[in-house]
Scaffold this active site. Structure first.
Site, PDB file in Angstrom:
ATOM      1  CB  SER A 113      99.648 116.019  39.995  1.00  0.00           C
ATOM      2  OG  SER A 113     100.711 116.692  40.594  1.00  0.00           O
ATOM      3  CG  HIS A 114      99.068 117.572  44.029  1.00  0.00           C
ATOM      4  ND1 HIS A 114      99.261 118.016  42.752  1.00  0.00           N
ATOM      5  CD2 HIS A 114      98.030 118.255  44.519  1.00  0.00           C
ATOM      6  CE1 HIS A 114      98.377 118.962  42.478  1.00  0.00           C
ATOM      7  NE2 HIS A 114      97.610 119.124  43.536  1.00  0.00           N
ATOM      8  CE  LYS A 126     101.355 115.563  33.340  1.00  0.00           C
ATOM      9  NZ  LYS A 126     102.060 116.473  34.235  1.00  0.00           N
ATOM     10  CG  ASP A 277     103.994 115.473  42.840  1.00  0.00           C
ATOM     11  OD1 ASP A 277     105.092 115.137  42.351  1.00  0.00           O
ATOM     12  OD2 ASP A 277     103.074 115.962  42.163  1.00  0.00           O
ATOM     13  CG  ASP A 279     103.054 113.977  38.630  1.00  0.00           C
ATOM     14  OD1 ASP A 279     103.063 114.491  39.766  1.00  0.00           O
ATOM     15  OD2 ASP A 279     102.908 114.650  37.592  1.00  0.00           O
ATOM     16  CG  ASP A 281     105.016 117.323  38.671  1.00  0.00           C
ATOM     17  OD1 ASP A 281     104.612 116.982  39.811  1.00  0.00           O
ATOM     18  OD2 ASP A 281     104.246 117.713  37.767  1.00  0.00           O
ATOM     19  NE  ARG A 282     102.179 119.981  42.881  1.00  0.00           N
ATOM     20  CZ  ARG A 282     101.125 120.616  43.367  1.00  0.00           C
ATOM     21  NH1 ARG A 282     100.945 120.661  44.677  1.00  0.00           N
ATOM     22  NH2 ARG A 282     100.257 121.200  42.572  1.00  0.00           N
ATOM     23  CB  THR A 344      98.570 129.195  38.151  1.00  0.00           C
ATOM     24  OG1 THR A 344      98.665 130.264  39.083  1.00  0.00           O
ATOM     25  CG2 THR A 344      98.682 127.876  38.866  1.00  0.00           C
ATOM     26  CD  GLU A 364     101.527 128.522  44.955  1.00  0.00           C
ATOM     27  OE1 GLU A 364     101.455 128.004  46.071  1.00  0.00           O
ATOM     28  OE2 GLU A 364     100.861 128.135  43.974  1.00  0.00           O
ATOM     29  CE  LYS A 376     104.405 120.771  39.221  1.00  0.00           C
ATOM     30  NZ  LYS A 376     103.269 121.536  38.718  1.00  0.00           N
TER      31      LYS A 376
HETATM   32  C1  G1P Z   1      97.923 123.506  41.034  1.00  0.00           C
HETATM   33  C2  G1P Z   1      99.004 124.490  41.427  1.00  0.00           C
HETATM   34  C3  G1P Z   1      99.760 124.940  40.204  1.00  0.00           C
HETATM   35  C4  G1P Z   1     100.323 123.714  39.480  1.00  0.00           C
HETATM   36  C5  G1P Z   1      99.201 122.727  39.196  1.00  0.00           C
HETATM   37  C6  G1P Z   1      99.742 121.428  38.615  1.00  0.00           C
HETATM   38  O1  G1P Z   1      97.013 124.102  40.146  1.00  0.00           O
HETATM   39  O2  G1P Z   1      98.455 125.603  42.094  1.00  0.00           O
HETATM   40  O3  G1P Z   1     100.790 125.803  40.584  1.00  0.00           O
HETATM   41  O4  G1P Z   1     100.931 124.076  38.279  1.00  0.00           O
HETATM   42  O5  G1P Z   1      98.512 122.409  40.398  1.00  0.00           O
HETATM   43  O6  G1P Z   1     100.644 120.792  39.466  1.00  0.00           O
HETATM   44  P1  G1P Z   1      95.615 124.738  40.626  1.00  0.00           P
HETATM   45  O7  G1P Z   1      94.883 123.662  41.372  1.00  0.00           O
HETATM   46  O8  G1P Z   1      95.953 125.869  41.539  1.00  0.00           O
HETATM   47  O9  G1P Z   1      94.942 125.179  39.348  1.00  0.00           O
HETATM   48 ZN    ZN Z   2     102.746 116.475  40.190  1.00  0.00          ZN
END
Ligand code: G1P
Ligand code: ZN
Length: 543
Positions: A113-114, A126, A277, A279, A281-282, A344, A364, A376
């Site tokens: 992801s990010h 995943k 981000d 991948d 999705d953000r 979450t 958030e 997302k």
């Molecule tokens: C974080 C974000 C959560 C999101 C996840 C995947 O997870 O807080 O909202 O769904 O990345 O993108 P966390 O590191 O808080 O477990």
């Molecule tokens: Zn992502």
């Protein structure tokens, strides 16, 4: 080419977190590491004999090599077919859509992801189910259970797939189809949004800056924003994906997308700015001199989504993750719409979307999406905003001011303490948990605690319970702080502190959020002893 059965043994630490397994790239590249986890996925979902899987990733370092291994393992495990994005590229929402569109049995998405990418950064894998969404808690547990008892994996002893050539080929007895990663997704967006109205905005001189952060949304944004909607060339910044995201941190928030923030706060700022981000999705949304927090963005979209053709019939309901602000609830309540609060992680929205209980979801952490896929979706959020801007003819700051005047403003911020000593972080949470019952009535930071609990979620669709999902402390006067440990970090522990204060006084809607939240910040530190226990005097990242 022959199927090889390779003896192996469980590897410590292959426990999937908030979204799949995320580790340092070097860890994933150890001999047998990826293979063990991939086999555990295949076994955990009941085998893949005769099944069709979608495979793709965000293009980060090791993406292509890992896809080669996964394809040879899928073939050796009897899969009928793998559908793969050209170059091994698929954004997370595009993968979700492809799984759904093709009626596939699931998909493997390679992404952290990010998190930064590269040999010294992070990698991830995943599994998404046949509904296109992240594996449910139940499936995730089965996959994890397999990692602890695995004794062999199956892989072809040869066979390379050319990921860059569209079309069909064979790998052993399995079919491989390489598809354009953008086409199906772009077509879906065209069915949801009024491309003519948005195109009209750009024709009229509306200016936008989209920061793809050297990550996967570059090709998607070039095609959709510049080709199909007619935004001028140059609208998309950092639009060529690179294996280490240009050395950056592809997380669309004011800290990591500072390049875009500088553009949007300059004297000649464009009308609209957005970023996505690693991948895809953000999303981050920012108007000229006007940053929109993800919680506010969700609320505004919930209020105005009906302006886009795909949502013209109205929304069934809206869901938000627990730490997300209650701004969307206020919209839902005013409109008589159902609203839900989930733990979450996107996986908890899947059941609600599948059951038709909600249309829009958000977190958030810059995640917003709808029932069009089961992830997302960064560009989707950007396009819904553009559609609303086109139809209303208003600016981002005008829309936000109207929104707060109507519903009040939930001032919001998240403070992250990264790479904290794991034992200290766990103890901080455990000690708070032990004191929850004693907190109501206590004063901290000049505020009085009105309630405290640990969030536990009973899924209204499948009846499952997820407990230990974050500590919530409420204050008199509409304030709240939430403490949670991240499930996606790869260095020690990350303590997330989520701060919120509701303001309904029309004269007080224009404050700086950190200022508006200073009382809650002080109370949070006093109650959890953050400074004393972590040795940190300030958060590493404030969003
Ligand atoms: C974080 C974000 C959560 C999101 C996840 C995947 O997870 O807080 O909202 O769904 O990345 O993108 P966390 O590191 O808080 O477990
Ligand atoms: Zn992502």
């Amino acid at each position: 080419m022959n199927v090889q059965t390779v003896e192996t043994a469980p590897i410590e630490g292959q426990k999937p977190g908030t979204s799949g397994l995320r580790k340092k790239t070097a860890v994933f590249m150890q001999p047998g590491y990826l293979e063990n986890y991939t086999q555990a996925i295949f076994d955990g979902i009941g085998g893949i004999d005769g099944k069709t899987l979608v495979v793709g990733g965000d293009g980060r370092y090791f993406n292509d090599v890992a896809i080669g291994t996964i394809l040879r393992m899928a073939a050796a495990n009897g899969a009928a077919k793998c559908i793969v994005g050209r170059g091994g590229i698929l954004s997370t929402p595009a993968a979700s859509h492809l799984i759904r569109k093709r009626g596939a049995d699931g998909g493997l998405i390679l992404s952290a992801s990010h998190n930064p990418g590269g040999p010294n950064a992070d990698f991830g894998l995943k599994y998404n189910g046949p509904n296109g969404g992240p594996a449910t808690e139940g499936v995730t547990e089965k996959i994890f259970a397999r990692t602890t008892e695995i004794d062999a994996y199956r892989i072809l002893d040869g066979g390379d797939v050319d990921l860059d050539t569209l079309g069909n080929s064979a790998l052993g007895a399995m079919q491989v189809e390489i598809v354009d990663p953008v086409a199906d997704y772009a077509e879906l967006m065209g069915t949801l949004f009024d491309f003519e109205a948005i195109g009209g905005l750009f024709k009229g001189g509306f200016r936008m800056a989209f920061d793809a952060m050297h990550a996967v949304t570059g090709p998607y944004a070039h095609e959709i924003l510049e080709q199909r909607l007619g935004a001028p060339a140059g609208t998309v910044m950092n639009g060529v994906p690179s294996p280490d995201f240009g050395g950056g941190h592809p997380d669309p928030n004011p800290v990591w997308a500072k390049t875009l923030m500088d553009v949007m706060y300059a004297d000649d700022a464009p009308d609209f700015g957005a970023a996505s981000d690693g991948d895809g999705d953000r999303n981050m949304i920012v108007g000229a001199h006007c940053y929109v927090s993800p919680s506010d963005s969700l609320a505004l979209l919930a209020d105005r989504a009906e302006l886009a053709p795909g949502y013209a019939v109205g929304l069934a309901g809206v869901a938000r993750s627990m730490p997300t602000s209650a701004a969307a609830d206020r919209v839902a309540e005013a409109k008589g719409m159902a609203h839900f609060e989930t733990p979450t992680g996107w996986k908890f929205f899947g059941n609600l979307l599948d059951a038709g209980k909600v249309t829009l979801c958000g977190e958030e952490s810059a995640g917003t999406g709808s029932n069009h896929v089961r992830e997302k979706d960064g560009l989707w959020a950007v396009l819904l905003w553009l559609n609303i801007l086109a139809v209303t003819g208003k600016s981002v700051s005008e829309l936000m001011a109207e929104h707060w005047a109507t519903y009040g403003r939930n001032y919001y911020s998240r403070h992250d303490y990264e790479a904290v000593d794991s034992a200290a972080a766990n103890k901080l949470v455990a000690d708070l948990r032990a004191r929850l019952g004693a907190l109501p009535g206590q004063s901290a930071g000049g505020l009085t605690v009105s309630g405290a609990d640990e969030f536990s979620y009973d899924d209204p669709v499948d009846g499952s319970t997820s407990s230990g999902q974050g500590i919530r402390i409420y204050f008199d006067g509409g304030g709240r702080v939430v403490f949670r440990l991240s499930g996606t970090g790869t260095d020690g522990a990350t303590l997330r502190v989520y701060l919120e204060q509701l303001e309904t006084d029309p004269a007080a809607l224009d404050k700086d959020p950190q200022e508006a939240l200073s009382g809650i910040v002080a109370a949070a530190d006093e109650l959890a002893e953050i400074t004393a226990r972590t040795g940190r005097s300030a958060p590493d990242v404030i969003t």
